[in-house]
Design a protein around this motif. Structure first.
Motif, PDB file in Angstrom:
ATOM      1  N   ASN A 636       0.836  -1.203   0.000  1.00 49.15           N
ATOM      2  CA  ASN A 636       0.000   0.000   0.000  1.00 49.15           C
ATOM      3  C   ASN A 636       0.876   1.259   0.000  1.00 49.15           C
ATOM      4  O   ASN A 636       1.096   1.893   1.027  1.00 49.15           O
ATOM      5  N   GLU A 637       1.357   1.619  -1.171  1.00 45.37           N
ATOM      6  CA  GLU A 637       2.122   2.856  -1.319  1.00 45.37           C
ATOM      7  C   GLU A 637       1.280   3.881  -2.078  1.00 45.37           C
ATOM      8  O   GLU A 637       0.227   3.551  -2.639  1.00 45.37           O
ATOM      9  N   ARG A 638       1.743   5.112  -2.129  1.00 40.44           N
ATOM     10  CA  ARG A 638       0.973   6.178  -2.764  1.00 40.44           C
ATOM     11  C   ARG A 638       0.755   5.891  -4.252  1.00 40.44           C
ATOM     12  O   ARG A 638       1.692   5.579  -4.965  1.00 40.44           O
ATOM     13  N   GLY A 639      -0.528   5.982  -4.697  1.00 40.41           N
ATOM     14  CA  GLY A 639      -0.854   5.794  -6.114  1.00 40.41           C
ATOM     15  C   GLY A 639      -0.871   4.352  -6.573  1.00 40.41           C
ATOM     16  O   GLY A 639      -0.964   4.076  -7.776  1.00 40.41           O
ATOM     17  N   ALA A 640      -0.845   3.394  -5.606  1.00 36.88           N
ATOM     18  CA  ALA A 640      -0.771   1.972  -5.972  1.00 36.88           C
ATOM     19  C   ALA A 640      -2.009   1.536  -6.765  1.00 36.88           C
ATOM     20  O   ALA A 640      -1.901   0.864  -7.811  1.00 36.88           O
ATOM     21  N   VAL A 641      -3.216   1.898  -6.287  1.00 40.90           N
ATOM     22  CA  VAL A 641      -4.449   1.473  -6.952  1.00 40.90           C
ATOM     23  C   VAL A 641      -4.529   2.047  -8.361  1.00 40.90           C
ATOM     24  O   VAL A 641      -4.929   1.359  -9.314  1.00 40.90           O
ATOM     25  N   ALA A 642      -4.105   3.314  -8.515  1.00 42.43           N
ATOM     26  CA  ALA A 642      -4.122   3.954  -9.838  1.00 42.43           C
ATOM     27  C   ALA A 642      -3.182   3.242 -10.797  1.00 42.43           C
ATOM     28  O   ALA A 642      -3.501   3.052 -11.988  1.00 42.43           O
ATOM     29  N   LYS A 643      -2.010   2.828 -10.288  1.00 41.45           N
ATOM     30  CA  LYS A 643      -1.040   2.117 -11.142  1.00 41.45           C
ATOM     31  C   LYS A 643      -1.603   0.769 -11.599  1.00 41.45           C
ATOM     32  O   LYS A 643      -1.438   0.371 -12.753  1.00 41.45           O
ATOM     33  N   ILE A 644      -2.295   0.072 -10.674  1.00 40.11           N
ATOM     34  CA  ILE A 644      -2.882  -1.238 -11.013  1.00 40.11           C
ATOM     35  C   ILE A 644      -3.961  -1.061 -12.080  1.00 40.11           C
ATOM     36  O   ILE A 644      -4.027  -1.808 -13.066  1.00 40.11           O
ATOM     37  N   ALA A 645      -4.835  -0.045 -11.880  1.00 38.82           N
ATOM     38  CA  ALA A 645      -5.925   0.188 -12.834  1.00 38.82           C
ATOM     39  C   ALA A 645      -5.381   0.592 -14.201  1.00 38.82           C
ATOM     40  O   ALA A 645      -5.853   0.119 -15.247  1.00 38.82           O
ATOM     41  N   SER A 646      -4.348   1.451 -14.217  1.00 41.34           N
ATOM     42  CA  SER A 646      -3.809   1.931 -15.501  1.00 41.34           C
ATOM     43  C   SER A 646      -3.030   0.857 -16.241  1.00 41.34           C
ATOM     44  O   SER A 646      -2.823   0.945 -17.451  1.00 41.34           O
ATOM     45  N   SER A 647      -2.613  -0.221 -15.539  1.00 38.88           N
ATOM     46  CA  SER A 647      -1.837  -1.275 -16.201  1.00 38.88           C
ATOM     47  C   SER A 647      -2.651  -1.994 -17.271  1.00 38.88           C
ATOM     48  O   SER A 647      -2.091  -2.591 -18.200  1.00 38.88           O
ATOM     49  N   ILE A 648      -3.977  -1.948 -17.149  1.00 29.12           N
ATOM     50  CA  ILE A 648      -4.816  -2.619 -18.166  1.00 29.12           C
ATOM     51  C   ILE A 648      -5.755  -1.638 -18.865  1.00 29.12           C
ATOM     52  O   ILE A 648      -6.654  -2.036 -19.586  1.00 29.12           O
ATOM     53  N   SER A 649      -5.538  -0.333 -18.636  1.00 26.16           N
ATOM     54  CA  SER A 649      -6.453   0.660 -19.211  1.00 26.16           C
ATOM     55  C   SER A 649      -6.350   0.761 -20.727  1.00 26.16           C
ATOM     56  O   SER A 649      -7.290   1.174 -21.393  1.00 26.16           O
ATOM     57  N   ASP A 650      -5.191   0.392 -21.294  1.00 25.40           N
ATOM     58  CA  ASP A 650      -5.018   0.494 -22.751  1.00 25.40           C
ATOM     59  C   ASP A 650      -5.330  -0.820 -23.468  1.00 25.40           C
ATOM     60  O   ASP A 650      -5.003  -1.005 -24.641  1.00 25.40           O
ATOM     61  N   THR A 651      -6.004  -1.765 -22.767  1.00 26.20           N
ATOM     62  CA  THR A 651      -6.382  -3.037 -23.393  1.00 26.20           C
ATOM     63  C   THR A 651      -7.875  -3.019 -23.718  1.00 26.20           C
ATOM     64  O   THR A 651      -8.584  -2.073 -23.403  1.00 26.20           O
ATOM     65  N   ASP A 652      -8.357  -4.110 -24.346  1.00 29.18           N
ATOM     66  CA  ASP A 652      -9.784  -4.220 -24.676  1.00 29.18           C
ATOM     67  C   ASP A 652     -10.606  -4.783 -23.522  1.00 29.18           C
ATOM     68  O   ASP A 652     -11.820  -4.931 -23.638  1.00 29.18           O
ATOM     69  N   PHE A 653      -9.926  -5.120 -22.410  1.00 28.45           N
ATOM     70  CA  PHE A 653     -10.647  -5.720 -21.290  1.00 28.45           C
ATOM     71  C   PHE A 653     -11.382  -4.650 -20.496  1.00 28.45           C
ATOM     72  O   PHE A 653     -10.840  -3.573 -20.249  1.00 28.45           O
ATOM     73  N   GLN A 654     -12.623  -4.972 -20.105  1.00 28.40           N
ATOM     74  CA  GLN A 654     -13.448  -4.001 -19.379  1.00 28.40           C
ATOM     75  C   GLN A 654     -13.426  -4.288 -17.884  1.00 28.40           C
ATOM     76  O   GLN A 654     -13.684  -5.410 -17.454  1.00 28.40           O
ATOM     77  N   VAL A 655     -13.121  -3.255 -17.086  1.00 27.87           N
ATOM     78  CA  VAL A 655     -13.182  -3.363 -15.624  1.00 27.87           C
ATOM     79  C   VAL A 655     -14.540  -2.848 -15.171  1.00 27.87           C
ATOM     80  O   VAL A 655     -14.871  -1.688 -15.397  1.00 27.87           O
ATOM     81  N   SER A 656     -15.355  -3.715 -14.576  1.00 30.97           N
ATOM     82  CA  SER A 656     -16.707  -3.304 -14.165  1.00 30.97           C
ATOM     83  C   SER A 656     -16.748  -2.801 -12.727  1.00 30.97           C
ATOM     84  O   SER A 656     -17.634  -2.045 -12.355  1.00 30.97           O
ATOM     85  N   ASN A 657     -15.766  -3.212 -11.917  1.00 28.83           N
ATOM     86  CA  ASN A 657     -15.760  -2.747 -10.522  1.00 28.83           C
ATOM     87  C   ASN A 657     -14.387  -2.982  -9.903  1.00 28.83           C
ATOM     88  O   ASN A 657     -13.686  -3.929 -10.253  1.00 28.83           O
ATOM     89  N   LEU A 658     -13.999  -2.081  -9.004  1.00 29.67           N
ATOM     90  CA  LEU A 658     -12.748  -2.222  -8.267  1.00 29.67           C
ATOM     91  C   LEU A 658     -13.065  -1.936  -6.814  1.00 29.67           C
ATOM     92  O   LEU A 658     -13.569  -0.863  -6.479  1.00 29.67           O
ATOM     93  N   ASP A 659     -12.771  -2.911  -5.945  1.00 29.25           N
ATOM     94  CA  ASP A 659     -13.209  -2.816  -4.555  1.00 29.25           C
ATOM     95  C   ASP A 659     -12.064  -3.228  -3.631  1.00 29.25           C
ATOM     96  O   ASP A 659     -11.547  -4.342  -3.738  1.00 29.25           O
ATOM     97  N   ILE A 660     -11.636  -2.315  -2.752  1.00 29.41           N
ATOM     98  CA  ILE A 660     -10.570  -2.635  -1.782  1.00 29.41           C
ATOM     99  C   ILE A 660     -11.202  -3.443  -0.649  1.00 29.41           C
ATOM    100  O   ILE A 660     -12.112  -2.979   0.029  1.00 29.41           O
ATOM    101  N   ILE A 661     -10.720  -4.676  -0.458  1.00 31.50           N
ATOM    102  CA  ILE A 661     -11.348  -5.564   0.532  1.00 31.50           C
ATOM    103  C   ILE A 661     -10.517  -5.686   1.814  1.00 31.50           C
ATOM    104  O   ILE A 661     -11.003  -6.223   2.814  1.00 31.50           O
ATOM    105  N   GLU A 662      -9.266  -5.194   1.787  1.00 29.31           N
ATOM    106  CA  GLU A 662      -8.422  -5.244   3.000  1.00 29.31           C
ATOM    107  C   GLU A 662      -7.398  -4.130   2.933  1.00 29.31           C
ATOM    108  O   GLU A 662      -6.704  -3.973   1.917  1.00 29.31           O
TER     109      GLU A 662
END
Length: 705
Positions: A636-662
């Motif tokens: 859990n470092e600064r901008g970690a979630v954004a980096k994870i989301a952007s890693s697949i943002s330029d693909t054809d795969f659709q992210v329908s939800n992102l939920d921090i569970i812990e």
């Protein structure tokens, strides 16, 4: 007491002598038939049909309609047959009387199913001859005028059904005067105390100076119009009490906030004079912004035409001004009944209102034919009975009338059923827009269609017109049956393979015996039932071959999933299997085949019904979009979630939800993603794993939830 001679005098103003004589003959026939019968008030029964005929004479009803009005209770109450009426007055009159008789004892009570069924009967009677409903409305109006003779509980029931059914129908047919009378009488009968209190409040607020102010207002407008050489008749009116109550109730407003309690109606001789009068009114009084409507250029769906504007009167009280021609005034007051006035007068300058009503009744029939039951029919018709319209344009300039809140899907079905069934998107004012967008008056709507497109079940959440909703349900129902038959055929074929045979080799006797056992009428019905999970393919196969030893059966082939089976094959959300996973199918009643991962713990819950399990495998070229959940463990470092989301943002795969569970030094998040293959899944997991802060990526299992 009103007499037949008074009626004959009224009719002689617009009907020829021989037709008036026929109406009089009908009265004497009814008088004899109802001899000895009395109404609740104690009057001879024949006073009722005579009063109904009087109401219709004010609408200039034709000879057959008036004759049917006088005889409308004869079949029901006197034992005289339809054949006897046909012999005396002709098939046209007998058909009308029979149609009205079927509606005479409709009771729209609290039993929804019964009310819906009765309303369906009314729609069918209207379709046979629109005059049936006109006689029925006149019959209801006279009953409302004499309602005091009824016991209290019956008064409330009759008043409620009048407000719910008859007044809206009168409105839909453009019969303003009849609607206002029905609503006012029903309101006073259903809410007597509210009606009295509201009447007192209106009188207190506007009543003191009303006569003086009214006369002064009329004189002011008349002199201004005379100065511009415009001929017109002017009447100042008070909005009817039920309309004021509805606005206060629905909009949660006080009487002080209702803007158009007082109204002015100006009737002129020519079309262009209406717009000249509008200019005079706006020069004389200050118009209120956003309160002008031009129903002359764009008539309402019931044929109503008029200019509406709301202005501040001399005393600072807002008043609505309606401006129309004499022809428009006749249609505004009498609606479809104006058709007979013009027909009798020998001209056909106003046939469109009758055509509109006929078109509406035909649309009711289309809805009725495709509705699954009477309740669905009434539900779909409600939006057509209570229209608050928007007017939108096709790309070539044609106007389409729709209820307020309508969407491009409603528009598409309004243009043509096939356009609705094949629409995929739309442009509103040349810009792409979602199909769920609520339309506004004046917009131009273009529907984009595709040859192989089909209605989506999600459309039912935003389509509001009866035609759209009925056609969507009808199509989906047919498509579901088609899919169910196809899957049922595959399941039964697979089961019969174990018996070393197939469906085509079955004898007529075998099929008939199984159909009789399950009370089904055709092989398609049986296959549909198997496809929907109501019957199990293996058990049906056993019934077809009851004498075969199970030890001789061979293992059936696996059921292949190709991704094009339709709505009766779905993927379990608990384990979200994807192509390449070992899978098993479970046949669930009315849901078809639910595909689970072979190791899904939920599969164990169904082991008590092993015959409902199907060994399944993936087809070679499946292109189904599947939903899975990934669990990502990361620092859990600064901008970690954004980096994870952007890693697949330029693909054809659709992210329908992102939920921090812990949350913590080491955190975990759930990523819901849509993929179509294991290769795609591997690519996504590789991309996420490449992010520096990510420690682990795995598919979520049911145990982890």
């Amino acid at each position: 007491m009103y007499t037949i001679e008074e009626l004959a005098l009224t009719l002689s103003q617009y009907l020829p002598y021989e037709q008036v004589s026929k109406v009089k003959r009908a009265y004497y026939y009814a008088e004899q038939a109802h001899d000895g019968q009395r109404r609740k008030s104690g009057e001879p029964y024949v006073t009722h049909p005579l009063a109904v005929a009087e109401i219709l004479s004010e609408l200039r009803m034709d000879c057959d309609g008036l004759t049917a009005a006088l005889l409308h209770d004869v079949i029901e109450d006197t034992g005289i047959s339809r054949e006897a009426l046909t012999e005396q007055f002709g098939e046209g009159v007998a058909g009308l009387v029979d149609g009205v008789s079927k509606l005479t004892h409709l009771e729209f009570n609290s039993q929804i199913e019964k009310q819906a069924h009765n309303f369906q009967k009314m729609a069918m009677a209207m379709a046979d001859d629109i005059r049936v409903i006109l006689v029925k409305l006149a019959d209801r109006l006279h009953n409302m005028r004499t309602l005091d003779a009824m016991p209290a509980h019956k008064k409330r029931r009759i008043a409620r059904e009048t407000l719910d059914i008859y007044a809206p129908i009168a409105n839909r047919l453009g019969m303003y005067n009849v609607r206002v009378d029905l609503e006012s009488l029903a309101f006073q009968a259903y809410y007597p105390m509210r009606a009295r209190m509201l009447q007192r409040a209106i009188h207190k607020k506007y009543g003191q100076q009303r006569i003086k102010d009214t006369q002064k207002l009329e004189d002011t407008i008349r002199s201004e119009l005379a100065a511009d050489y415009i001929e017109a008749s002017i009447s100042v009116r008070e909005k009817h009490i039920y309309s004021i109550y509805q606005k206060m109730d629905k909009k949660r407003r006080s009487l002080d906030e209702i803007m158009d309690v007082m109204g002015v109606r100006i009737v002129t001789d020519r079309h262009d004079s209406c717009y000249r009068i509008l200019g005079v009114i706006h020069a004389l009084f200050k118009p209120i912004e956003g309160r002008f409507k031009d129903y002359i250029a764009v008539p309402k769906s019931n044929g109503y035409q008029s200019l509406h504007t709301t202005v501040l009167g001399t005393n600072g009280i807002p008043m609505e001004v309606q401006i129309r021609t004499e022809e428009m005034d006749l249609v505004a007051n009498n609606g479809i009944a104006a058709h007979w006035a013009y027909k009798v007068g020998g001209t056909s300058s106003m046939p469109s209102n009758h055509d509109r009503a006929t078109k509406w009744v035909k649309s009711l029939l289309e809805i009725q034919q495709k509705a699954r039951n009477p309740v669905e029919f009434v539900d779909n018709v409600k939006s057509d009975l209570f229209p608050d319209e928007v007017y939108v344009f096709t790309p070539n300039g044609q106007i389409i009338e729709l209820p307020s809140g309508a969407t491009p899907v409603d528009f598409a079905y309004g243009v043509h059923t096939e356009i609705g069934n094949t629409c995929i998107s739309c442009r509103i004012n040349r810009r792409l827009a979602p199909l769920s967008t609520q339309l506004e008056s004046g917009q131009t709507v273009e529907i984009i269609t595709a040859k192989n497109a089909q209605p989506n079940v999600a459309w039912l959440s935003f389509a509001i017109t009866g035609k759209a909703r009925t056609n969507i349900r009808h199509y989906l129902k047919d498509k579901q049956r088609e899919n169910a038959i196809s899957i049922g055929h595959r399941l039964l074929t697979r089961s019969l393979n174990a018996f070393k045979t197939n469906i085509e080799e079955l004898t007529t006797e075998q099929i008939s015996q199984v159909l009789a056992t399950h009370q089904l009428s055709s092989l398609d019905d049986l296959l549909e039932s198997i496809g929907k999970g109501r019957h199990v393919g293996y058990l049906v196969a056993r019934e077809l071959f009851p004498n075969i030893d199970e030890d001789t059966l061979i293992t059936p082939k696996s059921f292949k999933v190709n991704g094009s089976e339709g709505m009766l094959i779905s993927y379990a959300k608990c384990c979200a299997p994807i192509p390449g996973d070992p899978i098993v199918g479970y046949v669930q009643v009315d849901k078809g085949i639910i595909i689970h991962h072979l190791n899904c713990p939920n599969v164990q819950d169904h082991l008590s019904n092993p015959e409902r399990f199907i060994h399944m495998s993936w087809g070679k070229e499946i292109e189904e979009e599947l939903h899975i959940s990934l669990i990502v463990t990361y620092i859990n470092e600064r901008g970690a979630v954004a980096k994870i989301a952007s890693s697949i943002s330029d693909t054809d795969f659709q992210v329908s939800n992102l939920d921090i569970i812990e949350r913590g030094r080491v955190s975990r998040l759930r990523l819901n993603i849509t993929i179509s293959s294991r290769v795609g899944l591997a690519d996504v997991m590789r991309r996420i794993k490449a992010v520096r802060c990510v420690e682990k990526v795995s598919r979520e299992t049911i145990v982890g939830r």
